[in-house]
Design a protein around this motif. Structure first.
Motif, PDB file in Angstrom:
ATOM      1  N   UNK A 189      -4.256  -0.607  -7.586  1.00  0.00           N
ATOM      2  CA  UNK A 189      -4.428   1.712  -7.755  1.00  0.00           C
ATOM      3  C   UNK A 189      -3.822   1.255  -6.132  1.00  0.00           C
ATOM      4  N   UNK A 190      -4.917   0.637  -5.392  1.00  0.00           N
ATOM      5  CA  UNK A 190      -4.988   0.935  -3.774  1.00  0.00           C
ATOM      6  C   UNK A 190      -3.276   1.058  -3.402  1.00  0.00           C
ATOM      7  N   UNK A 191      -2.596  -0.056  -4.255  1.00  0.00           N
ATOM      8  CA  UNK A 191      -1.153  -0.675  -3.182  1.00  0.00           C
ATOM      9  C   UNK A 191      -0.334   0.292  -3.579  1.00  0.00           C
ATOM     10  N   UNK A 192      -0.077   1.233  -4.676  1.00  0.00           N
ATOM     11  CA  UNK A 192       0.962   2.721  -5.093  1.00  0.00           C
ATOM     12  C   UNK A 192       0.398   3.581  -4.848  1.00  0.00           C
ATOM     13  N   UNK A 193      -1.214   3.649  -3.948  1.00  0.00           N
ATOM     14  CA  UNK A 193      -1.722   5.250  -3.646  1.00  0.00           C
ATOM     15  C   UNK A 193      -1.068   5.477  -2.175  1.00  0.00           C
ATOM     16  N   UNK A 287       5.090   9.200  -9.323  1.00  0.00           N
ATOM     17  CA  UNK A 287       5.849  10.063  -8.316  1.00  0.00           C
ATOM     18  C   UNK A 287       6.350   9.088  -7.752  1.00  0.00           C
ATOM     19  N   UNK A 288       5.496   8.295  -7.598  1.00  0.00           N
ATOM     20  CA  UNK A 288       6.362   7.278  -6.587  1.00  0.00           C
ATOM     21  C   UNK A 288       7.971   6.888  -6.915  1.00  0.00           C
ATOM     22  N   UNK A 289       7.933   6.305  -8.128  1.00  0.00           N
ATOM     23  CA  UNK A 289       9.511   6.101  -8.733  1.00  0.00           C
ATOM     24  C   UNK A 289       9.946   7.749  -7.861  1.00  0.00           C
ATOM     25  N   UNK A 290       9.839   8.385  -8.131  1.00  0.00           N
ATOM     26  CA  UNK A 290      10.660   9.262  -7.505  1.00  0.00           C
ATOM     27  C   UNK A 290      10.857   9.449  -5.744  1.00  0.00           C
ATOM     28  N   UNK A 326       0.756  -4.132   1.148  1.00  0.00           N
ATOM     29  CA  UNK A 326       0.455  -3.736   0.034  1.00  0.00           C
ATOM     30  C   UNK A 326       1.292  -3.164  -0.746  1.00  0.00           C
ATOM     31  N   UNK A 327       2.637  -3.600  -0.473  1.00  0.00           N
ATOM     32  CA  UNK A 327       3.166  -3.851  -2.153  1.00  0.00           C
ATOM     33  C   UNK A 327       2.957  -5.147  -2.855  1.00  0.00           C
TER      34      UNK A 327
END
Length: 489
Positions: A189-193, A287-290, A326-327
């Motif tokens: 969760x931290x990585x995507x945020x 959202x990350x994908x966009x 983080x990724x």
């Protein structure tokens, strides 16, 4: 990103997992491995399930697939919520009332020996394929980031990946996994945020501007209403509900975690809490994908031929050290959180459903559990190598396509058992469960010609379950089945 930095991060990360495994596996016996002695705190199970449910497939393939399907995947997520409600209110009460360790023992009580073995076999097939697909993702990322630069072949990379999972799960089993999954979900969760924040910063967007930019872009469309499209709302929504029921509620992996809670009420609180976080996290991934596509367009970066590689390529090469770190932690956490519990669940199902585990001494159980654990590790290794050689489509599509064919018979078996009181001719159940996926495959391949252009998506699972249900109905007996296993009685 320097491969030595990546290796240092992974060593530290797995060092923490080993410490957790050490403390959670002390004085562990086979009951600890399979049930965690039914002492898991519900809130830890709920949070850890995020990592298990989302996995590396969501972490990489969902953002990558936004370029092809926009936010259509969120329709599927909304359907998942309906499925999770069914699990919490229908399936969990049944499992707890029957005090099951392997959920497929329900099928033996309801139908008989062959139904029981068939149900467990299809789980083993489904989860083995799914876990292999998910592990393929993290292995592919590590190949790009580390091993390729050192000239180490993909096969060795995969061997290291599976060995690391095996070594921290072989003793404590599901008890260890409840705790390690909580740790790993935090990093997921931290990585995507953090990725969303850093990409927005690179594009010069505030939070409000980021939301508006994504919503107004070509990628932000959620709802699709063309009935012939694979993105059609009702296709996605209904398929999402049934896939959640099949891939979570009828899956030993995820249900095994829920069954480690001390009682039904805690397990239901776990499921309902999990739903809330699940929706938020999936919105973050979309959202990350966009943002990834918008960033690539703004910088003139070519989109990789396989969209699964978009996020890892940009994260490791374009966003700076913090994003890369983080990724790496996120993809590692997401893939291992799914794969470690899958390995424990496969071991559990095979030991209990096929090896008469309850009739053996504790010493024999430990030896058998060890061998089965190693055996499934080797099997996952071989399937990943096959998948690397043959795969030519998005992994998220591949996983759910496979699920439609392999979880369909499970859906039909459990639905027939819970919605009717009819007994079946048990010896014919394996035949029905093999014929149904074959018919589904034939229908799917010819659907556009036979059904006026209609193309199946994830809803192939529903058709598969229906055909299994119909086959069981046609071969059912007339006398009434024993009522004690019917939910609510």
């Amino acid at each position: 990103m320097n491969p030595y930095v990546i290796v240092s991060i992974l060593v530290a990360y797995f060092g923490v997992l080993m410490v957790i495994a050490y403390f959670t596996s002390r004085n562990a016996d086979t009951q600890t491995f399979f049930t965690a002695n039914k002492k898991s705190p519900w809130y830890l199970v709920a949070f850890g399930m995020i990592g298990t449910s989302l996995s590396g497939v969501t972490f990489i393939s969902v953002p990558g697939n936004v370029g092809n399907t926009q936010f259509a995947y969120f329709q599927f997520v909304l359907g998942n919520l309906v499925g999770y409600l069914v699990i919490a209110t229908v399936l969990m009460p049944l499992y707890y009332r029957l005090n099951l360790v392997s959920i497929y023992t329900y099928l033996e009580q309801r139908f008989g020996f062959w139904s029981y073995k068939t149900g467990s076999f299809f789980f083993l097939l489904s989860r083995t394929i799914g876990a292999a697909f998910r592990l393929f993702l993290v292995a592919a990322v590590l190949q790009i980031g580390v091993f390729q630069q050192w000239g180490i072949p993909f096969s060795v990379n995969v061997l290291i990946t599976i060995f690391l999972i095996w070594i921290y799960t072989f003793q404590g089993g599901i008890k260890t996994i409840v705790w390690t999954d909580t740790f790993q979900t935090f990093f997921l969760v931290s990585a995507v945020a953090i990725s969303v924040y850093l990409i927005s910063k690179e594009l010069g967007l505030s939070l409000g501007q980021m939301v508006a930019t994504v919503r107004e872009s070509e990628y932000g469309q959620i709802f699709h209403w063309d009935p012939k499209s694979s993105k059609y709302f009702w296709k996605q929504f209904i398929a999402g509900a049934f896939i959640a029921i099949a891939m979570t509620g009828l899956d030993q992996d995820l249900m095994q975690k829920n069954l480690t809670c001390k009682n039904l009420q805690d397990a239901q609180k776990n499921m309902l809490s999990f739903c809330t976080v699940f929706v938020v996290v999936n919105l973050l991934f979309l959202t990350l994908g966009a943002l990834l596509y918008l960033f690539a367009e703004s910088r003139g970066i070519a989109i990789p031929g396989r969209t699964d590689y978009l996020y890892p390529t940009l994260a490791l090469k374009s966003f700076g050290l913090l994003a890369a770190v983080f990724f790496l932690l996120g993809i590692t956490a997401s893939s291992y959180a799914s794969a470690d519990s899958a390995l424990a669940a496969l071991t559990t199902a095979f030991c209990i459903d096929f090896l008469n585990f309850d009739k053996r001494t504790e010493e024999d159980r430990k030896k058998i559990k060890f061998r089965v654990h190693v055996g499934f590790s080797v099997l996952l290794y071989l399937i990943i190598l096959i998948f690397e050689a043959l795969n030519d489509e998005s992994v998220v599509t591949a996983v759910f396509t496979a699920a439609g064919y392999t979880y369909g018979p499970l859906l039909g078996l459990f639905a027939f058992g819970m919605l009717t009181r009819l007994p079946v001719r048990d010896r014919f159940v394996p035949l029905i469960c093999v014929i149904s996926p074959i018919l589904c495959y034939i229908i799917n391949k010819n659907s556009e010609a036979w059904l006026n252009g209609y193309r199946f998506g994830f809803e192939i699972l529903i058709l598969n379950g229906f055909l299994t249900f119909l086959g069981l109905l046609l071969l059912s007996k007339k006398r009434v089945a024993e009522p004690e296993v019917i939910p609510g009685e």
